[in-house]
Design an enzyme around this catalytic site. Sequence first.
Site, PDB file in Angstrom:
ATOM      1  N   LYS A  69       0.824  -1.215   0.000  1.00  0.00           N
ATOM      2  CA  LYS A  69       0.000   0.000   0.000  1.00  0.00           C
ATOM      3  C   LYS A  69       0.861   1.270   0.000  1.00  0.00           C
ATOM      4  O   LYS A  69       0.608   2.197  -0.780  1.00  0.00           O
ATOM      5  CB  LYS A  69      -0.903  -0.032   1.235  1.00  0.00           C
ATOM      6  CG  LYS A  69      -1.966   1.035   1.285  1.00  0.00           C
ATOM      7  CD  LYS A  69      -2.825   0.783   2.519  1.00  0.00           C
ATOM      8  CE  LYS A  69      -1.911   0.537   3.691  1.00  0.00           C
ATOM      9  NZ  LYS A  69      -2.537   0.234   4.931  1.00  0.00           N
ATOM     10  N   THR A  71       3.937   1.509  -1.003  1.00  0.00           N
ATOM     11  CA  THR A  71       4.657   1.552  -2.271  1.00  0.00           C
ATOM     12  C   THR A  71       3.764   2.120  -3.372  1.00  0.00           C
ATOM     13  O   THR A  71       4.197   2.955  -4.169  1.00  0.00           O
ATOM     14  CB  THR A  71       5.142   0.123  -2.623  1.00  0.00           C
ATOM     15  OG1 THR A  71       5.817  -0.412  -1.478  1.00  0.00           O
ATOM     16  CG2 THR A  71       6.083   0.128  -3.799  1.00  0.00           C
ATOM     17  N   ARG A  92       2.538   8.008   7.198  1.00  0.00           N
ATOM     18  CA  ARG A  92       2.823   7.757   8.613  1.00  0.00           C
ATOM     19  C   ARG A  92       4.307   7.512   8.839  1.00  0.00           C
ATOM     20  O   ARG A  92       5.019   7.074   7.941  1.00  0.00           O
ATOM     21  CB  ARG A  92       2.054   6.520   9.085  1.00  0.00           C
ATOM     22  CG  ARG A  92       0.572   6.767   9.286  1.00  0.00           C
ATOM     23  CD  ARG A  92      -0.165   5.462   9.488  1.00  0.00           C
ATOM     24  NE  ARG A  92       0.002   4.614   8.326  1.00  0.00           N
ATOM     25  CZ  ARG A  92       0.015   3.304   8.341  1.00  0.00           C
ATOM     26  NH1 ARG A  92      -0.126   2.660   9.478  1.00  0.00           N
ATOM     27  NH2 ARG A  92       0.171   2.621   7.236  1.00  0.00           N
ATOM     28  N   LYS A 103      10.190  -7.281   9.855  1.00  0.00           N
ATOM     29  CA  LYS A 103       9.870  -6.659   8.586  1.00  0.00           C
ATOM     30  C   LYS A 103      10.843  -5.543   8.307  1.00  0.00           C
ATOM     31  O   LYS A 103      11.608  -5.135   9.165  1.00  0.00           O
ATOM     32  CB  LYS A 103       8.445  -6.135   8.604  1.00  0.00           C
ATOM     33  CG  LYS A 103       8.196  -5.035   9.626  1.00  0.00           C
ATOM     34  CD  LYS A 103       6.917  -4.307   9.281  1.00  0.00           C
ATOM     35  CE  LYS A 103       7.060  -2.834   9.629  1.00  0.00           C
ATOM     36  NZ  LYS A 103       6.209  -1.980   8.859  1.00  0.00           N
ATOM     37  N   ALA A 271      -3.218   1.096  13.601  1.00  0.00           N
ATOM     38  CA  ALA A 271      -4.552   1.150  13.007  1.00  0.00           C
ATOM     39  C   ALA A 271      -5.499   0.165  13.658  1.00  0.00           C
ATOM     40  O   ALA A 271      -6.649   0.057  13.262  1.00  0.00           O
ATOM     41  CB  ALA A 271      -4.475   0.874  11.515  1.00  0.00           C
ATOM     42  N   PHE A 299      -3.364  -0.786   7.639  1.00  0.00           N
ATOM     43  CA  PHE A 299      -4.083  -2.033   7.390  1.00  0.00           C
ATOM     44  C   PHE A 299      -5.137  -1.843   6.286  1.00  0.00           C
ATOM     45  O   PHE A 299      -4.924  -1.043   5.381  1.00  0.00           O
ATOM     46  CB  PHE A 299      -4.698  -2.574   8.686  1.00  0.00           C
ATOM     47  CG  PHE A 299      -3.671  -2.884   9.745  1.00  0.00           C
ATOM     48  CD1 PHE A 299      -2.487  -3.555   9.429  1.00  0.00           C
ATOM     49  CD2 PHE A 299      -3.873  -2.516  11.068  1.00  0.00           C
ATOM     50  CE1 PHE A 299      -1.537  -3.851  10.402  1.00  0.00           C
ATOM     51  CE2 PHE A 299      -2.917  -2.801  12.046  1.00  0.00           C
ATOM     52  CZ  PHE A 299      -1.759  -3.463  11.704  1.00  0.00           C
ATOM     53  N   PHE A 379       2.914  -7.914  -9.432  1.00  0.00           N
ATOM     54  CA  PHE A 379       4.034  -8.807  -9.096  1.00  0.00           C
ATOM     55  C   PHE A 379       4.363  -9.616 -10.344  1.00  0.00           C
ATOM     56  O   PHE A 379       3.494  -9.870 -11.178  1.00  0.00           O
ATOM     57  CB  PHE A 379       3.647  -9.751  -7.955  1.00  0.00           C
ATOM     58  CG  PHE A 379       3.738  -9.102  -6.598  1.00  0.00           C
ATOM     59  CD1 PHE A 379       2.820  -8.146  -6.211  1.00  0.00           C
ATOM     60  CD2 PHE A 379       4.751  -9.442  -5.706  1.00  0.00           C
ATOM     61  CE1 PHE A 379       2.901  -7.542  -4.964  1.00  0.00           C
ATOM     62  CE2 PHE A 379       4.830  -8.841  -4.464  1.00  0.00           C
ATOM     63  CZ  PHE A 379       3.908  -7.889  -4.092  1.00  0.00           C
ATOM     64  N   TRP A 407       7.024  -0.953  -7.887  1.00  0.00           N
ATOM     65  CA  TRP A 407       8.264  -1.421  -7.260  1.00  0.00           C
ATOM     66  C   TRP A 407       9.408  -1.336  -8.269  1.00  0.00           C
ATOM     67  O   TRP A 407      10.449  -0.765  -7.984  1.00  0.00           O
ATOM     68  CB  TRP A 407       8.097  -2.871  -6.757  1.00  0.00           C
ATOM     69  CG  TRP A 407       9.155  -3.244  -5.755  1.00  0.00           C
ATOM     70  CD1 TRP A 407       9.038  -3.240  -4.392  1.00  0.00           C
ATOM     71  CD2 TRP A 407      10.506  -3.637  -6.034  1.00  0.00           C
ATOM     72  NE1 TRP A 407      10.223  -3.605  -3.814  1.00  0.00           N
ATOM     73  CE2 TRP A 407      11.150  -3.858  -4.786  1.00  0.00           C
ATOM     74  CE3 TRP A 407      11.252  -3.824  -7.206  1.00  0.00           C
ATOM     75  CZ2 TRP A 407      12.480  -4.244  -4.676  1.00  0.00           C
ATOM     76  CZ3 TRP A 407      12.595  -4.205  -7.098  1.00  0.00           C
ATOM     77  CH2 TRP A 407      13.193  -4.417  -5.844  1.00  0.00           C
TER      78      TRP A 407
END
Lengths: 553, 553
Positions: A69, A71, A92, A103, A271, A299, A379, A407
């Site tokens: 999201k 990205t 954020r 992560k 969130a 989220f 992807f 990406w």
Amino acid sequence: MKIDIEIAQAAEVWPIERIAQAAGLQESEWEPYGRDKAKVSLAKERSQTERGKLILVTSINPTTAGEGKSTVAVGLADAIQATGKKTMLALREPSMGPVLGMKGGATGGGYAQVLPMADINLHFTGDFHAITSAQNSLAALIDNSIYQGNPLHLDPRRLLWPRVMDVNDRTLRHMVLGLGGPTSGVPHEGQFDITAASELMAILTLARDLEDMKARIKRIVVGYTYDKEPVTVAELGVGGAIATLLKDAIKPNLVQTINHTPTLIHGGPFANIAQGTNSVQATEAALRLADYVVTEAGFGADLGGEKFLDVKAPILGKTPDTIVIVATVRALKLHGGVAEKQLDQPDLPALERGLANLGQHIKSMQRYGVPLVVAINHFTSDTAEEIEAIKAYASAKGVPAVPADVWAAGGAGAKALAAEVVAATKRPGRFVPLYQPDDDLTTKLTKIVRDIYGGQGIELSTKAKRQLKTFKQYGWDQLPVIVAKTQYSLSDQPKALGAPTDFTIHVREFVPKLGAGFMVALTGSIMTMPGLPKVPAAKQIDIDNQGHISGLF
Amino acid sequence: MKIDIEIAQAAEVWPIERIAQAAGLQESEWEPYGRDKAKVSLAKERSQTERGKLILVTSINPTTAGEGKSTVAVGLADAIQATGKKTMLALREPSMGPVLGMKGGATGGGYAQVLPMADINLHFTGDFHAITSAQNSLAALIDNSIYQGNPLHLDPRRLLWPRVMDVNDRTLRHMVLGLGGPTSGVPHEGQFDITAASELMAILTLARDLEDMKARIKRIVVGYTYDKEPVTVAELGVGGAIATLLKDAIKPNLVQTINHTPTLIHGGPFANIAQGTNSVQATEAALRLADYVVTEAGFGADLGGEKFLDVKAPILGKTPDTIVIVATVRALKLHGGVAEKQLDQPDLPALERGLANLGQHIKSMQRYGVPLVVAINHFTSDTAEEIEAIKAYASAKGVPAVPADVWAAGGAGAKALAAEVVAATKRPGRFVPLYQPDDDLTTKLTKIVRDIYGGQGIELSTKAKRQLKTFKQYGWDQLPVIVAKTQYSLSDQPKALGAPTDFTIHVREFVPKLGAGFMVALTGSIMTMPGLPKVPAAKQIDIDNQGHISGLF
């Protein structure tokens, strides 16, 4: 293939002066933090200028496959900026704790990243640390008041003010503190939450300005007396000191994308336990400075999306001109029941089953009357057939779905998406709020469950029912509601993927956040302090003698 | 009369560029943090240039009357700078916890202050917060290793790594954490220290550079196995990640005095539990940039002074060219037995009794072979007779004593002192170290007690004796020693003022700090986490809607 930090390190970063100028800031409106970061405080007169278009990026229910999201938000903003329109991002701040855990950061990925990547993911300009120390200073002042004769008659068994730390540390979830004898405080149970879950974080991100923030801090209820009367920060007499500790943290931070789109990164409330959006101040500043502002919420649309629209937007005084729902073929296949290891295999039937999840989010967001666009984050394993299936599904619901390859290609991979989104912002929308401010808590909750989650209704635990009665006495029964719920499912059962319908949301307990100005409804088991995995990311992170960082994804 | 923060707020602050230029920094050697602060990283070539004169400001044993050591250091530097000599200050960073408690900041006072006063006393450039999160991240990684199968066989009852927080919070001194069942960690006892007491703070301030810091971090012993073998950060495999979290904190911070003397403020380790001096990096940078560098060390000459000379100086590769011992009439009268409420009354006999405290510090500092000057920090209640008595006493010991009126007059009040100090730096000194690196711990401790404190010797507890045997096996028996002792007395009894002689120092326990590279000897009861007073300063601190702060002293 390069990984995110290598792409970030190879990118050209413009001096922050240049970004500040591009954003249209006066010299007096920003202060440098290093050569590539700044704090922004808009001049008062800005509040008279027109506001730009607001684009909210949200997503289907997140899965372990990753939806990208942030990205997509970065790539979309870069693509709009590339068309010559004055564009800004309002995002954020990442939490540092998870960066050492499992992560990577929250600064986008590939060629759709915000820079300086490592700094933003670590201490950045210190906002999280300021919040941590303000929250813990207040905790110390509360315990000190109890220790020094307890003039406010605070019951140490009924405190509502956890300490916080921006670390993933399960050992701090439950403790008995104040041990060690009469000179080391009064023993009581306690807990640490991660800083992103703190009420001060929620306050800082919802406050319109310093004055509003201080007023909210004074309204915080820190606990109850032995007679079960709420005790506020105003009664403790330390609201001014706590606000003072947040004097710089309340200013939005300016950085840039790889394509030099000015980006405000400010505030990072969870969130689930909080509203999950960047700050009102930063979004407002971006709207005054730019023609197009891309923002996102944590989220899925059921958590961050709903909270943006029902809690943040009324304070901001502006609703989105377009909502973008991010979906991926992989995540939809997961929602359709495919095992994680099989995601690279084409599986049209599974995808089609999983589309129900997207369907519910389209339905719930359409309900607000805001133009929608679905972004299909590309992807390499996606097939043309799968992409087409998503397009056809969304189209049947009257929503354009556009693939984006951000990406690998950055803004250039989101040209078509940008065109669709900009067009959508020009379509007339008429915002229909989900609930009225004077609806009671049960009504608000029921509307969220039925209209947003697609469920049947709510069930309150005995404790929650008892709380509702007390809250009515205190005048807290009409606050906006923040549902603390698993992000993985529309229901409160993390494994109920897709679009369950025959479910009830079980409210275990309410947590009043009078400073933030909302009531949290805890459903299922909600984690406010994450733990570290067996092999934490910290084992890979390193820095060489020249200060070059490796192992940050 | 104006109070400190009012004087600070009325002062003209030059843009930090101008201060950086005045200090002789190249553009590539500094980064702005706001308009009035910067982080400094000297170019490698600087290490080839000549170093300036080093002036160490220390004091008699501190009392509740206040000696004003930082204020004298600032006034002295401003006075030397005013004579046209290139001068810099190298000071410690204040701890934020105490600012909300009972004292004001640590940025000098009156017209001898460092600016921006409020920022430096609160979050400054985030160094303390970076250390806090690095220390707590390491604690989380240690507990996680125990939780995830405990491959290093760490004994949770024998951990040596406290968590820290820059807050005065007695409730955090002793706790049982890891409660809440099998998914919330392994229960064990724990504690929080104030950040200034952390080993990472000691490491950061002693490290010569990033490489040295990372090597020290890897040597930290975090606890013992069930077989009582030490376990290091290197074995945990997270030294690189922890060093990464300190990549900016290790850079010295540049600010200015009210008279615009460039000032490096960096590192703030406690002078009881750690070495109590500003960082090696900052002192080194100042020495490369300026002809005269004024620095100070925490508490009295027996604590910070001794540690500067025996622990920091060998790493810095330079000993002071002059030592200044700050004394006040009021504090000496307290050492002479006068009650605090009577300090404003002239009392020559009490002053003369109290001079013994100054006498011991003169004797101990003379032992190092460095030229000495006594600075008499002036208060309005001082009489001419009292000042003369100090001068005569010091003069009889071959040391000039010079009054300075820096609070009211800033650098202009320290002209005579500056002249005396500059002259002293030109007198030949020959540094005589107190102990040899290969002296064992008992020998080092005995030399400190006899030659510095004026006591008889040491007495080890049963535990400390047992530890010494173990440490010999580990090869830790020749580390430099940090005595953790009350600052109020030369002995380990806080109420033994003046210059006691017939005393023994009781070593309760040793704490190995292998990363910092020293052994802490705990004597008496040492507080590593302060508490808040009955009426905390936080009650007075406030901020108005324009961001104007009040109530910070």
